[in-house]
Design an enzyme around this catalytic site. Structure first.
Site, PDB file in Angstrom:
ATOM      1  N   ARG A  11      39.845  38.295  42.531  1.00 32.65           N
ATOM      2  CA  ARG A  11      41.234  38.638  42.835  1.00 32.65           C
ATOM      3  C   ARG A  11      42.119  37.400  42.843  1.00 32.65           C
ATOM      4  O   ARG A  11      43.258  37.436  42.367  1.00 32.65           O
ATOM      5  CB  ARG A  11      41.308  39.377  44.168  1.00 32.65           C
ATOM      6  CG  ARG A  11      40.831  40.818  44.052  1.00 32.65           C
ATOM      7  CD  ARG A  11      40.694  41.528  45.384  1.00 32.65           C
ATOM      8  NE  ARG A  11      40.374  42.946  45.149  1.00 32.65           N
ATOM      9  CZ  ARG A  11      40.054  43.806  46.093  1.00 32.65           C
ATOM     10  NH1 ARG A  11      39.980  43.401  47.362  1.00 32.65           N
ATOM     11  NH2 ARG A  11      39.790  45.058  45.800  1.00 32.65           N
ATOM     12  N   TYR A  63      43.458  45.775  37.220  1.00 31.21           N
ATOM     13  CA  TYR A  63      42.026  45.566  37.469  1.00 31.21           C
ATOM     14  C   TYR A  63      41.762  44.679  38.677  1.00 31.21           C
ATOM     15  O   TYR A  63      42.666  44.038  39.208  1.00 31.21           O
ATOM     16  CB  TYR A  63      41.277  45.094  36.236  1.00 31.21           C
ATOM     17  CG  TYR A  63      41.668  43.835  35.519  1.00 31.21           C
ATOM     18  CD1 TYR A  63      42.455  42.839  36.067  1.00 31.21           C
ATOM     19  CD2 TYR A  63      41.199  43.629  34.214  1.00 31.21           C
ATOM     20  CE1 TYR A  63      42.760  41.688  35.372  1.00 31.21           C
ATOM     21  CE2 TYR A  63      41.500  42.480  33.505  1.00 31.21           C
ATOM     22  CZ  TYR A  63      42.283  41.510  34.081  1.00 31.21           C
ATOM     23  OH  TYR A  63      42.582  40.375  33.381  1.00 31.21           O
ATOM     24  N   GLU A  64      40.517  44.708  39.114  1.00 23.73           N
ATOM     25  CA  GLU A  64      40.072  44.079  40.374  1.00 23.73           C
ATOM     26  C   GLU A  64      40.801  44.664  41.579  1.00 23.73           C
ATOM     27  O   GLU A  64      41.034  43.988  42.577  1.00 23.73           O
ATOM     28  CB  GLU A  64      40.245  42.552  40.331  1.00 23.73           C
ATOM     29  CG  GLU A  64      39.606  41.872  39.152  1.00 23.73           C
ATOM     30  CD  GLU A  64      38.124  42.177  39.013  1.00 23.73           C
ATOM     31  OE1 GLU A  64      37.507  42.586  40.011  1.00 23.73           O
ATOM     32  OE2 GLU A  64      37.599  42.016  37.903  1.00 23.73           O
ATOM     33  N   GLY A  65      41.143  45.927  41.507  1.00 25.97           N
ATOM     34  CA  GLY A  65      41.884  46.604  42.571  1.00 25.97           C
ATOM     35  C   GLY A  65      43.361  46.605  42.248  1.00 25.97           C
ATOM     36  O   GLY A  65      43.976  45.550  42.159  1.00 25.97           O
TER      37      GLY A  65
END
Length: 596
Positions: A295, A439-441
């Protein structure tokens, strides 16, 4: 055209003046590192990305990746560039020395990553995913797994992927269906399918190490029943050399809006052999170590796109002739003035500029705290740094990627119609930057993480690492001529953040939807106030140096202009953000579902 020169002077300023890099060199892990070494490393990285990676960016976008008989072929030039990348040691910059890494701080790794993402974001995803996987393996893998896999991952001979998402579950990883059953030899056998796997299959390395979330047959429901496994593309012989192909194949490539030079794969695991990382049913713990690293890295992708978008727009604005300045012709010898003379073009350029410089300043602060959290031997210092990293990780990921996308769109707007044309290259930045918000949350999930987990954790202790230094700065400089009125404006914005924090805490206890409704605005408010604090500190550093004659006078003068623009044109958004937070959830939630 895509224009990029690594902003080495600003990187040097952020490291050595704004954040005092010598603080890190006092740690045992970095005692042999000094400013001269880091400057040399950054200069060499700048040469590599501009000479090798930047020319491949448009090629990668145009060609994309191709799946041929189960093997993914990367765009022309990527394999050669990756070999050069590893040979020059860029894959091992922040790797642990005991496994062959160079042991440089994450603060330096962040700036190198920024340059890579500016020059060629698609390429940067291949080593970037490996770094995230190494973090999980380093923290939770057995000594046997670490000694077997980390050296090859650090030197770039092997790469890695993170296999989390499935068709029925993205954010809600408790819905994972991939199964893992124990084998007689102490390993596990995994069966299932994963989608959206960046660098899941490619031709850059001889092996790919997949970190896979899966569920045991007797696992509890939800995320408490998730375990993490290391599943190599190729199994290894007893001596660590490449052996037979494992039961994992790429079944398809995703056809995407952007980052086309990065292979985004659908993977099928069919009785694939793997090894447990960490403890059974504790995979989320190891996964979050990996995800938090990623992140922060995704946030830096937003910064990288913002910088190259800015530079490309400036180059065009200085060259494109169109109309005359409203104040009178600036270049009467030319048929028209360059568009950089126009106020609205300046608005766009200055916005992009302060996005890049503000995010770099904030990102370097968080990266420095990450270095302290990882390497300090002082327990209190380490805990304080961990709190800062926990609080600011969702802010860096979401704010930087939001702003990076904004900057890319402003670059297209600066170019006008030419920006919409592929030949000029800036429309690629719009497409490439868009995924970083997902992406990655997704960024909405980052905001929920901030208000739902990070604020209440340890009775609000995480906030101290940000709130206390800002409050101390305001108290110290309230009556100082420098930064002058900026301190008053910072105090007002910080007050809004404090009020919003209390409001969310009170409302959220009675109604979680109230906190969720405020989350995205609160995250941006937090990020802008943090940047305002760093801009005010920048003004204190730059003012005497801008007043003195010297080779860097123009640099410091420009810093003062950027800071003033941020305070005049960006920081006022904090007042509107507070009003939106204060309005509550009612207007969001009142319309019945069938009314949409």
């Amino acid at each position: 055209m895509q224009t990029y020169t690594p902003p080495l002077r600003d990187m040097k300023f952020v490291l050595n003046e704004l954040h005092d890099f010598s603080r890190l060199t006092k740690l045992d892990a970095f005692s042999s590192i000094d400013a001269d070494l880091t400057e040399t490393v950054l200069e060499e990285a700048g040469k590599f990305v501009t000479e090798v990676l930047l020319p491949l960016n448009a090629i990668g976008d145009r060609e994309g990746c191709h799946l041929e008989n189960g093997v993914v072929r990367t765009p022309a030039g990527f394999r050669e560039a990756y070999a050069m990348f590893c040979e020059a040691g860029w894959s091992s910059v922040t790797g642990l020395p005991e496994y062959g890494g160079q042991g440089l701080p994450e603060s330096i790794g962040m700036l190198i990553s920024e340059m890579i993402c500016s020059a060629n974001l698609s390429f940067g995803l291949y080593p970037g995913l490996t770094n995230g996987a190494m973090t999980a393996l380093r923290k939770y893998g057995s000594e046997e797994l670490k000694s077997l896999y980390l050296p090859k991952m650090i030197d770039g001979t092997w790469s890695a992927s993170m296999c989390l998402t499935e068709s029925q579950c993205g954010t809600d990883l408790g819905l994972v269906r991939t199964r893992a059953v124990p084998a007689d030899d102490g390993s596990w056998r995994l069966t299932g399918s994963k989608i959206f796997i960046s660098a899941g299959e490619h031709d850059l390395t001889e092996n790919i190490i997949h970190l896979v979330l899966a569920r045991l047959p007797d696992a509890p429901k939800g995320i408490k029943g998730i375990s993490l496994f290391l599943v190599p593309k190729f199994l290894l012989h007893d001596d660590g050399t490449i052996g037979t192909r494992n039961g994992v194949i790429c079944t398809a490539l995703e056809h995407k809006m952007g980052i086309k030079g990065s292979a985004t794969c659908q993977l099928s695991f069919d009785d694939a052999k793997g090894w447990l990382v960490g403890q059974v049913h504790k995979g989320m713990q190891a996964m979050f170590a990996m995800m938090n690293n990623e992140r922060l890295g995704v946030g830096i992708q937003g910064l990288g796109i913002a910088e190259v978008s800015y530079q490309s727009a400036v180059a065009y604005a200085k060259d494109r002739l169109q109309g005359r300045s409203l104040a009178g012709a600036k270049y009467p010898e030319l048929p028209a003035d360059p568009i950089i003379v126009h106020p609205d073009v300046r608005r766009m350029l200055m916005t992009m500029r302060v996005i890049a410089e503000g995010c770099r300043a904030l990102g370097a602060w968080v990266a420095g705290e990450l270095d302290i959290a990882e390497h300090s031997t002082n327990e209190q210092e380490r805990r304080d740094a961990e709190d800062v990293v926990a609080l600011m990780t969702p802010v860096v990921k979401a704010l930087f990627t939001d702003l990076g996308s904004d900057a890319a769109n402003l670059a297209v707007q600066t170019y006008g119609g030419h920006g919409y044309i592929v030949d000029h290259g800036v429309e690629q930045y719009v497409r490439d930057s868009r995924i970083a918000m997902i992406y990655e949350g997704t960024n909405g999930i980052q905001a929920l993480d901030l208000v739902g987990r990070k604020l209440p954790a340890h009775m609000g202790r995480n906030l101290r690492g940000l709130f206390h230094p800002i409050a101390n700065f305001i108290e110290e400089h309230k009556t100082s001529p420098v930064p002058g009125k900026m301190t008053e404006n910072l105090e007002r914005a910080f007050g809004a953040l404090q009020l919003a924090t209390g409001l969310i805490a009170r409302r959220g206890m009675n109604d979680p939807e109230e906190a969720a409704a405020a989350a995205t605005d609160y995250l941006r408010l937090t990020g802008l106030v943090a940047q305002a604090w760093l801009w005010a500190r920048t003004v204190i550093i730059a003012t005497p140096k801008a007043d003195a004659d010297g080779p860097d006078k123009a640099f410091y003068t420009a810093k003062l202009s950027s800071a003033q623009f941020f305070y005049d044109r960006i920081l006022p958004d904090t007042a509107a953000l507070y009003l939106k937070i204060k309005s509550g959830k009612a207007s969001m939630m009142s319309l019945p579902e069938d009314g949409f």
